[in-house]
Motif scaffolding. Structure first.
Motif, PDB file in Angstrom:
ATOM      1  N   ILE A  46      -7.596  10.995   3.226  1.00  0.00           N
ATOM      2  CA  ILE A  46      -7.349  10.371   1.928  1.00  0.00           C
ATOM      3  C   ILE A  46      -5.971   9.720   1.988  1.00  0.00           C
ATOM      4  O   ILE A  46      -4.969  10.384   2.210  1.00  0.00           O
ATOM      5  N   LYS A  47      -5.960   8.438   1.803  1.00  0.00           N
ATOM      6  CA  LYS A  47      -4.703   7.694   1.885  1.00  0.00           C
ATOM      7  C   LYS A  47      -4.139   7.471   0.492  1.00  0.00           C
ATOM      8  O   LYS A  47      -4.839   7.019  -0.410  1.00  0.00           O
ATOM      9  N   SER A  48      -2.889   7.823   0.312  1.00  0.00           N
ATOM     10  CA  SER A  48      -2.180   7.556  -0.930  1.00  0.00           C
ATOM     11  C   SER A  48      -0.763   7.181  -0.547  1.00  0.00           C
ATOM     12  O   SER A  48      -0.137   7.856   0.278  1.00  0.00           O
ATOM     13  N   ASP A  49      -0.270   6.090  -1.109  1.00  0.00           N
ATOM     14  CA  ASP A  49       1.070   5.643  -0.742  1.00  0.00           C
ATOM     15  C   ASP A  49       1.791   5.054  -1.937  1.00  0.00           C
ATOM     16  O   ASP A  49       1.224   4.891  -3.016  1.00  0.00           O
ATOM     17  N   LEU A  50       3.061   4.759  -1.720  1.00  0.00           N
ATOM     18  CA  LEU A  50       3.932   4.226  -2.759  1.00  0.00           C
ATOM     19  C   LEU A  50       4.920   3.275  -2.106  1.00  0.00           C
ATOM     20  O   LEU A  50       5.516   3.599  -1.073  1.00  0.00           O
ATOM     21  N   GLU A  51       5.065   2.104  -2.707  1.00  0.00           N
ATOM     22  CA  GLU A  51       6.086   1.156  -2.282  1.00  0.00           C
ATOM     23  C   GLU A  51       6.963   0.854  -3.489  1.00  0.00           C
ATOM     24  O   GLU A  51       6.455   0.636  -4.594  1.00  0.00           O
ATOM     25  N   ILE A  52       8.257   0.879  -3.263  1.00  0.00           N
ATOM     26  CA  ILE A  52       9.219   0.555  -4.313  1.00  0.00           C
ATOM     27  C   ILE A  52       9.978  -0.675  -3.835  1.00  0.00           C
ATOM     28  O   ILE A  52      10.632  -0.642  -2.802  1.00  0.00           O
ATOM     29  N   ALA A  53       9.847  -1.752  -4.590  1.00  0.00           N
ATOM     30  CA  ALA A  53      10.417  -3.028  -4.167  1.00  0.00           C
ATOM     31  C   ALA A  53      11.576  -3.425  -5.080  1.00  0.00           C
ATOM     32  O   ALA A  53      12.063  -2.635  -5.889  1.00  0.00           O
ATOM     33  N   GLU A  54      11.979  -4.653  -4.936  1.00  0.00           N
ATOM     34  CA  GLU A  54      13.070  -5.238  -5.702  1.00  0.00           C
ATOM     35  C   GLU A  54      12.846  -5.037  -7.196  1.00  0.00           C
ATOM     36  O   GLU A  54      11.718  -5.092  -7.673  1.00  0.00           O
ATOM     37  N   HIS A  55      13.903  -4.776  -7.914  1.00  0.00           N
ATOM     38  CA  HIS A  55      13.884  -4.607  -9.368  1.00  0.00           C
ATOM     39  C   HIS A  55      12.963  -3.465  -9.801  1.00  0.00           C
ATOM     40  O   HIS A  55      12.399  -3.487 -10.889  1.00  0.00           O
ATOM     41  N   LEU A  56      12.780  -2.496  -8.903  1.00  0.00           N
ATOM     42  CA  LEU A  56      11.958  -1.315  -9.161  1.00  0.00           C
ATOM     43  C   LEU A  56      10.519  -1.649  -9.530  1.00  0.00           C
ATOM     44  O   LEU A  56       9.902  -0.979 -10.342  1.00  0.00           O
ATOM     45  N   THR A  57       9.979  -2.694  -8.915  1.00  0.00           N
ATOM     46  CA  THR A  57       8.537  -2.892  -9.030  1.00  0.00           C
ATOM     47  C   THR A  57       7.901  -1.889  -8.081  1.00  0.00           C
ATOM     48  O   THR A  57       8.436  -1.605  -6.999  1.00  0.00           O
TER      49      THR A  57
END
Length: 135
Positions: A46-57
């Motif tokens: 089961i794949k679950s991920d998180l990306e946090i980019a510029e300006h907290l998108t």
């Protein structure tokens, strides 16, 4: 008059330069893979991920559905604004993971960033992410 303008300019620059806190910059531009919920390792299928980019998108895969939106950090707590997400049918195991992820992000979680490991400690769940790579 020049002194007043220079003082105002310096004050404005100082206020603008405060920008994101050091916590923000340590979180942004990373790809995190969910490795555990409440101390229990999740099924590696089961794949679950998180990306946090510029300006907290933020965006990622909650369990079987993708989510995206923005977040704020205040007092070392990450809080997602109402997130948009896809609505595919999930297997029960994926649905349980998805619910824990979306609930934790949506209600806010204390940040414990250990560099290679990120814990988001919410009221109901603790999500443990492992650094996958830089974005």
């Amino acid at each position: 008059m020049k002194i007043a303008i220079l003082s105002a300019s310096a004050l404005l620059l100082t206020a603008c330069s405060s920008g994101p806190s050091t916590v923000d910059s340590n979180l942004m531009h990373h790809h995190w893979n969910l490795s555990a919920i409440d101390g229990e390792a999740i099924d590696t299928n089961i794949k679950s991920d998180l990306e946090i980019a510029e300006h907290l998108t933020i965006n990622g895969l909650a369990g079987c559905n993708r989510f995206f939106g923005s977040a704020t950090i205040e007092n070392n707590r990450l809080l997602a604004d109402p997130l948009a997400n896809t609505k595919m049918l999930c297997a029960p195991e994926e649905q349980a993971i998805e619910q824990a992820v979306l609930t934790t992000l949506g209600t806010g979680a204390k940040i414990n960033n250990k560099g290679e490991q990120l814990e988001l400690i919410g009221e109901q769940h603790t999500l443990t992410y492992t650094l996958a790579d830089w974005m």
